[in-house]
Scaffold this motif. Structure first.
Motif, short mmCIF file in Angstrom:
data_model
loop_
_atom_site.label_atom_id
_atom_site.label_comp_id
_atom_site.label_asym_id
_atom_site.label_seq_id
_atom_site.Cartn_x
_atom_site.Cartn_y
_atom_site.Cartn_z
N GLY A 46 0.84 -1.19 0.00
CA GLY A 46 0.00 0.00 0.00
C GLY A 46 0.88 1.24 0.00
O GLY A 46 1.88 1.30 0.72
N VAL A 47 0.54 2.22 -0.83
CA VAL A 47 1.30 3.47 -0.86
C VAL A 47 0.32 4.60 -0.62
O VAL A 47 -0.64 4.78 -1.38
CB VAL A 47 2.01 3.66 -2.22
CG1 VAL A 47 2.76 4.98 -2.24
CG2 VAL A 47 2.96 2.51 -2.50
N THR A 48 0.54 5.34 0.47
CA THR A 48 -0.39 6.42 0.77
C THR A 48 0.36 7.65 1.26
O THR A 48 1.56 7.58 1.55
CB THR A 48 -1.44 5.94 1.80
OG1 THR A 48 -2.48 6.91 1.91
CG2 THR A 48 -0.84 5.73 3.18
N GLY A 49 -0.34 8.77 1.33
CA GLY A 49 0.29 10.02 1.74
C GLY A 49 -0.53 11.18 1.24
O GLY A 49 -1.47 10.99 0.46
N PRO A 50 -0.15 12.39 1.66
CA PRO A 50 -0.95 13.56 1.27
C PRO A 50 -0.90 13.83 -0.24
O PRO A 50 0.01 13.36 -0.92
CB PRO A 50 -0.30 14.71 2.05
CG PRO A 50 1.04 14.21 2.44
CD PRO A 50 0.95 12.74 2.56
N ALA A 153 -5.03 1.34 2.44
CA ALA A 153 -3.61 1.11 2.69
C ALA A 153 -3.45 -0.13 3.54
O ALA A 153 -2.50 -0.89 3.38
CB ALA A 153 -3.00 2.32 3.37
N GLN A 154 -4.41 -0.35 4.41
CA GLN A 154 -4.30 -1.50 5.30
C GLN A 154 -4.74 -2.82 4.65
O GLN A 154 -4.69 -3.86 5.27
CB GLN A 154 -5.09 -1.23 6.58
CG GLN A 154 -4.34 -0.23 7.45
CD GLN A 154 -5.15 0.23 8.63
OE1 GLN A 154 -6.24 0.75 8.48
NE2 GLN A 154 -4.64 0.00 9.81
N CYS A 155 -5.19 -2.73 3.41
CA CYS A 155 -5.44 -3.97 2.65
C CYS A 155 -4.11 -4.58 2.25
O CYS A 155 -4.07 -5.67 1.69
CB CYS A 155 -6.21 -3.69 1.36
SG CYS A 155 -7.84 -3.04 1.64
N ALA A 156 -3.05 -3.86 2.50
CA ALA A 156 -1.74 -4.29 2.03
C ALA A 156 -1.01 -5.10 3.10
O ALA A 156 -1.34 -5.04 4.28
CB ALA A 156 -0.92 -3.07 1.66
N ASP A 157 0.00 -5.85 2.64
CA ASP A 157 0.88 -6.54 3.58
C ASP A 157 1.85 -5.54 4.21
O ASP A 157 2.15 -5.61 5.38
CB ASP A 157 1.68 -7.64 2.85
CG ASP A 157 0.76 -8.67 2.23
OD1 ASP A 157 -0.26 -9.03 2.86
OD2 ASP A 157 1.04 -9.12 1.10
N THR A 158 2.32 -4.62 3.37
CA THR A 158 3.23 -3.58 3.84
C THR A 158 2.67 -2.22 3.43
O THR A 158 2.22 -2.05 2.30
CB THR A 158 4.63 -3.74 3.19
OG1 THR A 158 5.16 -5.02 3.57
CG2 THR A 158 5.58 -2.65 3.63
N THR A 159 2.68 -1.27 4.34
CA THR A 159 2.17 0.06 4.02
C THR A 159 3.31 1.07 3.98
O THR A 159 4.07 1.20 4.93
CB THR A 159 1.13 0.51 5.07
OG1 THR A 159 0.07 -0.44 5.08
CG2 THR A 159 0.57 1.87 4.74
N VAL A 160 3.40 1.76 2.86
CA VAL A 160 4.42 2.79 2.69
C VAL A 160 3.74 4.15 2.81
O VAL A 160 2.79 4.42 2.08
CB VAL A 160 5.10 2.68 1.31
CG1 VAL A 160 6.14 3.79 1.12
CG2 VAL A 160 5.74 1.31 1.12
N VAL A 161 4.21 4.97 3.73
CA VAL A 161 3.66 6.32 3.85
C VAL A 161 4.64 7.31 3.23
O VAL A 161 5.81 7.34 3.59
CB VAL A 161 3.39 6.68 5.33
CG1 VAL A 161 3.00 8.16 5.47
CG2 VAL A 161 2.29 5.79 5.90
N VAL A 162 4.15 8.07 2.28
CA VAL A 162 5.00 9.02 1.57
C VAL A 162 4.72 10.43 2.06
O VAL A 162 3.57 10.87 2.04
CB VAL A 162 4.73 8.97 0.05
CG1 VAL A 162 5.74 9.82 -0.71
CG2 VAL A 162 4.73 7.54 -0.47
N ILE A 163 5.73 11.12 2.49
CA ILE A 163 5.56 12.54 2.78
C ILE A 163 6.69 13.33 2.13
O ILE A 163 7.64 12.75 1.60
CB ILE A 163 5.46 12.86 4.30
CG1 ILE A 163 6.76 12.48 5.01
CG2 ILE A 163 4.28 12.17 4.94
CD1 ILE A 163 6.81 13.07 6.40
#
Lengths: 316, 138
Positions: A46-50, A153-163
């Motif tokens: 999962g890749v998430t962020g603003p 994002a939490q559907c993922a095995d690993t969550t990447v937060v991008v800022i």
């Protein structure tokens, strides 16, 4: 309808199956159900962020990297729908242009509304479909601005937060809940003069929390120049191994299923509860200026009572 | 739940004037469509590849460069080759009427020139989809 991996991949058919899934087509849901045991082969990131953090650019570079390793990559890019028109402008492909027409990369843009049930439920099911059709890595990209996006994002095995350094006060990120869900943090646009300071701030923010066996690393990247991506992939591999070795992967997948089934049950109950008759009753009671607590009790008792009668045939 | 219209809006070739494409993209969104906007400098291969993956009902090209007699047929040919038989190819730009007619004869949908009301184009696309869509939501 059953699934066999021996059948050659038909891109047109896969695309249409995704659409059917989006509208809750029972044959597709049934197919996923029947192949439930075969799920979990793909690594879901999962890749998430603003907004504007560079998620699409980062996902593009990650996809490129994985392609060089010869694996098949699926990308699910979620953008918000307009609450007013129900329409959506899905622009993630603009940044992904350089992936060209590689047949081993499948990109699907999704609007946040228009999905059956909850968005997270649908994104999760879509990832299942990619998994079943033999994609090795699935990248789920969402704007991290609301609850449902965090859930994706939490559907993922690993969550990447991008800022990004320009996000300014990293503490704002903590408020938004982003800080709690990251397994890896990416400080993108690290060619910015404020990047060093921002990285320090992020580091101290991360260390405010007790993480257990895995403390999220921070990776500095400049996605548009393909800088830092190899380190990101390295850390992703490390996290994937960690998840497998500690049994956390299985645990996460179980938790995900718990959440998903709970949500499906809730939605089913809700659909039964709020039939036309009760909607009208509710409105009438409000117009009669009756006390909310009394209305609540009456509707609740009526709903419970419907189970003993044994049907809801008056519904809709 | 009613199935949304999905449309791919792209600018093929080298012309960089994307104002029209963006205006149309916003208008389609406001009309309740899901718009996949792919941006500038797309090859026919990229456009058709995206159209397949996104399972769109409509591919709309914006061409202001004068290359419409090359690009529309190229995209159309590729669409047919890849089996996109239930997808409308339409678009707009600086296209003389006789070229529009020639392209329509090839199987391209209605094309729209400068000064078109966005609603007119949207109505046309909505009608087309309601007549030609093969998969309906159960």
């Amino acid at each position: 309808m059953s699934f066999t991996s021996n059948v050659p991949f038909d891109v047109l058919q896969f695309a249409k199956t995704l659409t059917k899934l989006e509208y809750g087509d029972p044959t597709v849901l049934d197919m996923i159900n029947q192949n439930y045991q075969n799920l979990g082969r793909a690594y879901r990131i999962g890749v998430t962020g603003p907004p504007g953090a560079g998620k699409s650019s980062l996902v593009t570079m990650m996809a490129k990297h994985y392609r060089e390793e010869g694996v098949r990559v699926g990308i699910i890019a979620v953008d918000p729908s307009s609450p007013f028109s129900g329409g959506a402008l899905l622009g993630d492909r603009i940044r992904m242009q350089q992936l060209g027409a590689d047949e081993n990369i499948f990109i699907r843009s999704m609007a946040s509304r228009g999905a059956m049930g909850g968005l997270a439920e649908y994104a999760d099911a879509a990832a299942d479909l990619f998994d079943l059709y033999g994609f090795d890595v699935i990248l789920l990209e969402t704007v991290g601005v609301g609850q449902s996006e965090l859930e994706i994002a939490q559907c993922a095995d690993t969550t990447v937060v991008v800022i990004v350094p320009q996000s300014g006060d990293v503490i704002q990120g903590m408020k938004a809940g982003l800080m709690e869900i990251g397994d890896l943090f990416v400080m993108n646009k690290s060619d910015d003069p404020f990047s060093e300071k921002a990285t320090q701030q992020l580091k101290s923010a991360i260390h405010l929390k007790e993480w257990g066996e895995w403390t999220p690393p921070i990776i500095n990247t400049v996605a548009t120049e393909n800088r830092g991506i190899d380190r990101l992939i390295h850390q992703l591999n490390a996290h994937h191994s960690f998840l497998i070795q500690t049994g956390a992967l299985e645990q996460r997948r179980q938790q995900r299923l718990v959440r998903r089934i709970k949500q499906m049950v809730t939605e089913k109950v809700e659909r039964e509860l709020w039939n036309k008759t009760r909607e009208i009753k509710l409105l009438q009671a409000i117009q009669e200026r009756r006390q909310p607590q009394h209305i609540l009790e009456e509707i609740y008792q009526d709903f419970r009572g419907s189970f003993y009668v044994g049907n809801e045939s008056e519904s809709n | 739940m009613e199935r949304k219209i999905r449309i791919l809006i792209a600018k093929p070739g080298l012309d960089g004037h994307d104002r029209g494409a963006k205006v149309m993209a916003a208008a389609c969104r406001d009309a309740g469509m899901e718009v996949i906007y792919t941006g500038l400098r797309q090859t026919p291969e990229m456009i058709v590849n995206a159209a397949i993956q996104e399972d769109v009902d409509i591919v709309a090209l914006s061409i202001l460069s004068g290359a419409h007699m090359t690009l529309f047929p190229a995209v159309l040919k590729l669409m047919k080759e890849k089996g996109l038989n239930d997808v409308l190819l339409t678009g707009g730009g600086i296209i003389p009427e006789e070229d529009m007619k020639a392209l329509e004869a090839l199987g391209v949908g209605k094309l729209f020139g400068p000064g078109t009301n966005t609603q007119e184009a949207i109505e046309y696309m909505k009608n087309w989809v309601s007549k030609h869509r093969t998969y309906k939501v159960v």
